[in-house]
Enzyme design. Structure first.
Site, mmCIF file in Angstrom:
data_model
loop_
_atom_site.group_PDB
_atom_site.id
_atom_site.type_symbol
_atom_site.label_atom_id
_atom_site.label_comp_id
_atom_site.label_asym_id
_atom_site.label_seq_id
_atom_site.Cartn_x
_atom_site.Cartn_y
_atom_site.Cartn_z
ATOM 1 N N GLY A 230 0.749 -1.307 0.070
ATOM 2 C CA GLY A 230 0.029 -0.007 0.008
ATOM 3 C C GLY A 230 0.854 1.285 -0.119
ATOM 4 N N GLU A 268 4.271 -6.365 2.042
ATOM 5 C CA GLU A 268 3.991 -7.160 0.641
ATOM 6 C C GLU A 268 3.715 -5.817 -0.412
ATOM 7 O OE1 GLU A 268 1.210 -9.783 2.157
ATOM 8 O OE2 GLU A 268 -0.419 -8.374 1.932
ATOM 9 N N GLY A 270 3.543 -3.713 -3.847
ATOM 10 C CA GLY A 270 3.752 -3.999 -5.171
ATOM 11 C C GLY A 270 4.236 -2.663 -5.987
ATOM 12 N N ARG A 271 2.933 -1.834 -5.902
ATOM 13 C CA ARG A 271 3.098 -0.402 -6.437
ATOM 14 C C ARG A 271 4.524 0.316 -6.391
ATOM 15 N NH1 ARG A 271 -1.601 1.920 -7.536
ATOM 16 N NH2 ARG A 271 -2.484 0.696 -5.668
ATOM 17 N N CYS A 337 -16.026 0.967 -26.611
ATOM 18 C CA CYS A 337 -17.226 1.740 -26.682
ATOM 19 C C CYS A 337 -17.685 1.895 -25.279
ATOM 20 C CB CYS A 337 -18.133 0.653 -27.558
ATOM 21 S SG CYS A 337 -17.633 0.205 -29.040
#
Ligand SMILES: *Cc1c(COP(=O)(O)O)cnc(C)c1O
Length: 409
Positions: A230, A268, A270-271, A337
C-alpha cells in the site's frame, strides 16, 4: 513542471516501434532493482525483514526473477500466481499466500509449496484443515474495522471484505493453538496508494500493540508481523515520494520501545517497487474536434484500466516534445465503446499530431496485469529495458488466435 525523467529516448522507442507495433509496456530494470534494494536497505535494522512482492502488480517471470535476485519474496493470492511463483523458482516461506474467499485447490497448492498461509477468515481454519491440513506456521489477517480509517482506493476497513475482526483474531489463534499449530504470524493491509509516512507507522503501532496483547492473553509469541503493502507513488505532479527511511525509522522506534526483538517484520508492497518504472507507449492515430478536443491513441482502457476504473491520474508525455509549451487541452482516449476509456481528461499538453508517440507514466504496477479483452482488445507486449540500454521482450503481444483459442467455431 510536469516534466518527467524517462529512462529512454524518442529514437530508441521509434526504433522499437518499427519492429513491434504499439501499444506496448516498457519496464526499467535498473529502477525496479534500485527501489527494491532501497526498501530492503531501509529496513535492514530488522535482520530478518522480508518484502514479499505483490505478484498481482506485475506478474511477469522476468520481473519476479529480477526481484528474487535482489532478495525479495512473493505475495500470491491465486492459483495462477502460486504457479507463476513456483515456475520462477520461489518455494516455501519465500511465498506469502494472502488470498480471500479462497478455494480448496488454492489452499492445497499453497500448502504443497510450503508457502506461508495468511488466513482471511475464521471459518478458513476448518476449511484449510479439511482440504490441505494445517501447516506448522499460520498467519492471520486482521481487519481493525472501526478502529482504523482507510483511504479512497481501499476504503475504510469496516467496509472492507478482508480479514478477521479483532475478537476473531483472538478466537482464531486459540483455535490454531489447540489444533497444534506451532508458529504464528499477524498481517494487516489497510491502505492502498498511501503517501503519508505516518500512516504506516500507525499501522505498525496498532499491530505491535495487538501482538503484545496476543502474547498476554494467549501466550503466543508471534514470529512475524506483516504490515501489508500500500505504499503509494507520486502519480500527480506536486506529490512527493514516500520517504522509506522515515517509515522505517518511525517503525524502528516503536519496535525498540516495545522490546519486540526478535520479531520479524514483513511487507508486501507491489506498487512502490515497480509502479514508477513502467511506461505504456502508445501512438496517436486520430485527432477529433467536437465539443471537446480528443487525441485518439492505439492503447485503450483494456491495456491500462486505472484511469477508467478509479479516475486515477497518470502523467502523459509526448516523446520529443518534452520541452514544448503545454498550449493545448485534450482528452486522451482509447477506442473502447465506453466513455470512461480515457487516459486523461482536460489535460494540458503540447500540441499533438497524428503519429506522435505518447508515454503514459507510472504504469509499472496494476497496469498490464489488470488488462482485459473487452471489445476484442488484445493485451500488449512487455519489454524490459536492461541497464545496457537494450529492450528485451518479456511478453509477446496477444494475437487474434489467442483471443479465439478458447472458442469452438
Ligand atoms: C494488492 C495487495 C498488495 C499490494 O498492494 P500495493 O498497493 O501494490 O503495494 C499487498 N497485499 C495484499 C493483500 C494486496 O491485496
Amino acid at each position: 513542471m510536469s516534466r518527467r525523467i524517462i529512462p529512454f529516448t524518442k529514437s530508441q522507442i521509434v526504433k522499437l516501434s518499427k519492429k513491434h507495433s504499439t501499444p506496448f509496456y516498457v519496464y526499467d530494470e535498473k529502477g525496479i532493482r534500485d527501489t527494491a534494494e532501497e526498501l530492503l536497505a531501509a529496513f535492514s535494522w530488522n535482520s530478518r525483514f522480508k518484502e514479499y512482492f505483490a505478484v498481482k502488480a506485475l506478474p511477469n517471470p522476468s520481473i519476479l526473477r529480477l526481484l528474487k535476485k535482489s532478495g525479495l519474496g512473493v505475495d500470491c493470492s491465486s492459483l495462477a500466481e502460486l504457479l507463476l511463483a513456483e515456475r520462477t523458482g520461489f518455494t516455501g516461506e519465500e511465498i506469502m499466500f494472502t488470498s480471500n474467499n479462497t478455494s480448496a485447490e488454492e489452499f492445497q497448492k499453497a500448502s504443497a509449496l510450503g508457502a506461508i498461509i495468511n488466513l482471511d477468515d475464521i471459518t478458513h481454519i476448518a476449511f484449510l484443515e479439511k482440504h490441505a491440513g494445517l501447516p506448522e506456521l499460520v498467519s492471520i489477517r486482521y481487519n481493525p474495522g472501526p478502529l482504523k480509517k482507510g483511504n479512497s482506493i481501499i476504503g475504510n476497513p469496516i467496509d472492507a471484505k478482508f480479514g478477521f475482526t479483532r475478537k476473531q483474531v483472538f478466537e482464531g489463534y486459540k483455535m490454531l493453538l489447540e489444533k497444534g499449530v506451532k508458529r504464528f504470524g499477524l498481517h494487516a493491509m489497510v491502505a492502498s496508494n498511501e503517501l503519508d509516512e505516518n500512516y504506516f507507522i500507525e499501522t505498525a503501532s496498532m499491530l505491535f500493540d495487538l501482538a503484545i496483547e496476543i502474547d498476554k492473553k494467549l501466550g503466543i509469541k508471534l514470529v512475524f508481523i506483516n504490515i501489508g503493502g500500500g505504499i503509494g507513488i507520486p502519480y500527480r505532479p506536486g506529490e512527493k515520494r514516500v520517504n522509506l527511511n522515515k517509515v522505517s525509522l518511525g517503525i524502528r522506534k516503536l519496535y525498540k520501545d516495545r522490546n519486540l526483538f526478535p520479531l520479524k517484520l514483513a511487507m508486501e508492497c507491489g506498487r512502490v517497487i515497480t509502479g514508477p518504472h513502467g511506461y505504456l507507449v502508445s501512438r496517436v492515430i486520430h485527432k477529433k474536434d467536437t465539443y471537446r478536443k480528443y487525441i485518439g491513441v492505439d492503447a485503450t482502457m483494456a491495456n491500462l484500466m486505472r484511469p477508467g476504473m478509479y479516475g486515477a491520474y497518470h502523467h502523459v508525455g509526448v516523446l520529443g516534445k518534452e520541452n514544448d509549451r503545454l498550449s493545448h487541452t485534450y482528452d486522451v482516449t482509447g477506442s473502447l465503446c465506453e466513455n470512461n476509456d480515457k487516459f486523461a481528461i482536460g489535460r494540458k499538453l503540447p500540441r499533438i499530431e497524428v503519429g506522435d508517440l505518447l508515454v503514459i507514466a507510472d504504469a509499472g504496477a496494476h497496469g498490464h496485469s489488470m488488462g482485459f479483452n473487452y471489445n476484442g482488445k488484445l493485451r500488449s507486449a512487455e519489454f524490459l529495458l536492461t541497464p545496457k540500454g537494450s529492450f528485451k521482450m518479456i511478453r509477446r503481444s496477444e494475437t487474434v488466435e489467442d483471443y479465439f483459442a478458447t472458442l469452438d467455431f
